[in-house]
Design an enzyme around this catalytic site. Structure first.
Site, PDB file in Angstrom:
ATOM      1  N   LYS A   1     -12.445  -0.328  -0.830  1.00 53.95           N
ATOM      2  CA  LYS A   1     -11.504   0.326  -1.744  1.00 53.95           C
ATOM      3  C   LYS A   1     -12.105   0.295  -3.153  1.00 53.95           C
ATOM      4  CE  LYS A   1      -7.447  -0.457   1.167  1.00 53.95           C
ATOM      5  NZ  LYS A   1      -8.157  -0.957   2.359  1.00 53.95           N
TER       6      LYS A   1
ATOM      7  N   SER B   1       0.789  -1.227   0.000  1.00 53.04           N
ATOM      8  CA  SER B   1       0.000   0.000   0.000  1.00 53.04           C
ATOM      9  C   SER B   1       0.819   1.275   0.000  1.00 53.04           C
ATOM     10  CB  SER B   1      -0.942   0.007   1.211  1.00 53.04           C
ATOM     11  OG  SER B   1      -0.212  -0.050   2.433  1.00 53.04           O
TER      12      SER B   1
ATOM     13  N   HIS C   1      -5.436  -4.035  -2.230  1.00 51.01           N
ATOM     14  CA  HIS C   1      -5.238  -3.006  -3.252  1.00 51.01           C
ATOM     15  C   HIS C   1      -5.188  -3.584  -4.666  1.00 51.01           C
ATOM     16  CE1 HIS C   1      -4.432   0.163  -0.240  1.00 51.01           C
ATOM     17  NE2 HIS C   1      -3.919  -0.843   0.456  1.00 51.01           N
TER      18      HIS C   1
END
Length: 399
Positions: free
Chosen positions: A242, A183, A211
């Site tokens: 996300k 990240s 991610h």
């Protein structure tokens, strides 16, 4: 009061090091263009990689989920809180992301932090050894600590060092754990080589795809799908706040692994289930992610990533070689990083400063998070602001 005085001194020490964290208040929905603390701003701070957080279909789905199931779940999943929305979402997630294993099953969690704590504490315990990448997320680090297993940390992405640690281990249970996309650097772990080691040593391979899910791989199925991995040794953790644009997290693995988590994962057993409306909205999000609109958003995001890589290389600072939506720019000191973030903020751009202990001392950075909701005009503004800041810095040094 002496206890308060100790805390006040501790806060002064944090300030002296330039490490005080401050919250900002968004007055509008998470988006590329938003109002923060009463000011219009272009946000490069969120992890809303596909720009779905304010998508009208998800807003409608959230409202419909609340109408059907109410505002709250009312209890833990094992004591009355497991709704039809939760059950349907778990089926959807297993079908969408579980192609790497036979008999896939999913388990839905309130947060990614909880999912990682649950997975590591349930799979590892006293007598086990857990092998963790040095740059893993804090939730993986904490999960490793709470597992009470022996923890071995290998240098970031160093498969040879990991292999040596595995060769030297006589633990009956071994767990390798790594982020897929890291990240703070945006690089991708050597997933195929990690899996080869896991299979060679009879270890679990837990991959946190926070991610990567929704962004990488065919139909956005994530980094594991992008690497075309398939093995019963794999356990995938993914987050849904996300790229998916809603909230919560999940674990996908073989049915037996998930049943073990249901029986033994304390962060799952002993917490109230998340609101069913959120689960209902995530199911709607998966339909977008895996459809034509999701493909179009990922294609636009790839264009933005390529352009951002180019423009960051033109600055006097140090970009990290990332092909993902996470585009770090290493500045160095805390003070210089905060100063540059403030200059960008003055220009109407929210690019957060990342400082120790999140990153190593001396590598404080700006973290540019890209979203499919951004436009090329947004990048024009970012490039112009960075250029002005670089010119000002050069003039100051010359003086």
């Amino acid at each position: 009061m002496e206890l308060l005085r100790q805390l006040e001194q501790g806060l002064k020490d944090i300030d002296a090091q330039g490490l005080r964290r401050r919250r900002r208040t968004a007055d509008t929905a998470c988006a590329a263009h938003m109002t923060v603390d009463g000011r219009p701003i272009v946000g490069f701070a969120s992890n809303d990689y596909l720009g779905l957080a304010a998508h009208p279909q998800l807003i409608d789905a959230l409202a419909e989920g609340a109408r059907r199931y109410g505002a709250g779940s009312g209890g833990s999943h094992l004591l009355g809180g497991h709704s039809r929305a939760h059950a349907q979402l778990e089926d959807d997630l297993a079908a969408f992301a579980g192609g790497f294993v036979d008999a896939p099953r999913a388990l839905y969690f309130s947060t990614g932090y909880m999912a990682n704590l649950a997975t590591l504490t349930a799979l590892a315990g006293r007598g086990a050894t857990l092998f963790s990448d040095a740059l893993n997320h804090a939730s993986l680090i904490d999960g490793a600590r709470l597992s009470r297993a022996d923890v071995k940390i290998y240098p970031h992405g160093d498969v040879d060092a990991l292999s040596a640690l595995l060769d030297a281990s006589d633990a009956e249970t071994k767990v390798i754990v790594s982020d897929t996309v890291f990240s703070m650097d945006g690089d991708v772990a050597p997933l195929a080589r990690l899996l080869a080691l896991a299979e060679q040593h009879g270890a679990w391979l837990v991959l946190d795809d926070a991610h990567g899910f929704g962004v990488l791989g065919p139909l956005g199925r994530g980094a594991i799908a992008e690497a075309a991995l398939r093995s019963p040794h794999l356990v995938m953790v993914g987050t849904l706040g996300k790229a998916a644009g809603v909230s919560g997290a999940f674990v996908v693995a073989h049915d037996t692994v998930i049943e073990w988590l249901v029986q033994r994962a304390r962060p799952y057993i002993f917490t109230t289930a998340s609101t069913p409306a959120s689960a209902f909205a995530v199911s709607a999000s998966l339909r977008i992610i895996g459809g034509e609109e999701g493909d179009a958003r990922r294609a636009h995001l790839r264009e933005l990533i390529a352009r951002t890589r180019t423009l960051l290389k033109r600055t006097p600072w140090q970009p990290v070689d990332s092909h993902t939506a996470v585009q770090p720019l290493i500045i160095g000191s805390n003070e210089a990083t905060l100063a540059l973030a403030a200059e960008l903020d003055h220009a109407g751009l929210w690019v957060p400063a990342i400082r120790p202990p999140t990153v190593p001392v001396g590598t404080s950075r700006l973290r540019v998070s890209l979203s499919a909701a951004h436009s090329h005009e947004d990048l024009d503004r970012l490039e112009a602001a960075l250029s002005r800041a670089a010119d000002a810095s050069a003039a100051q040094e010359a003086a």
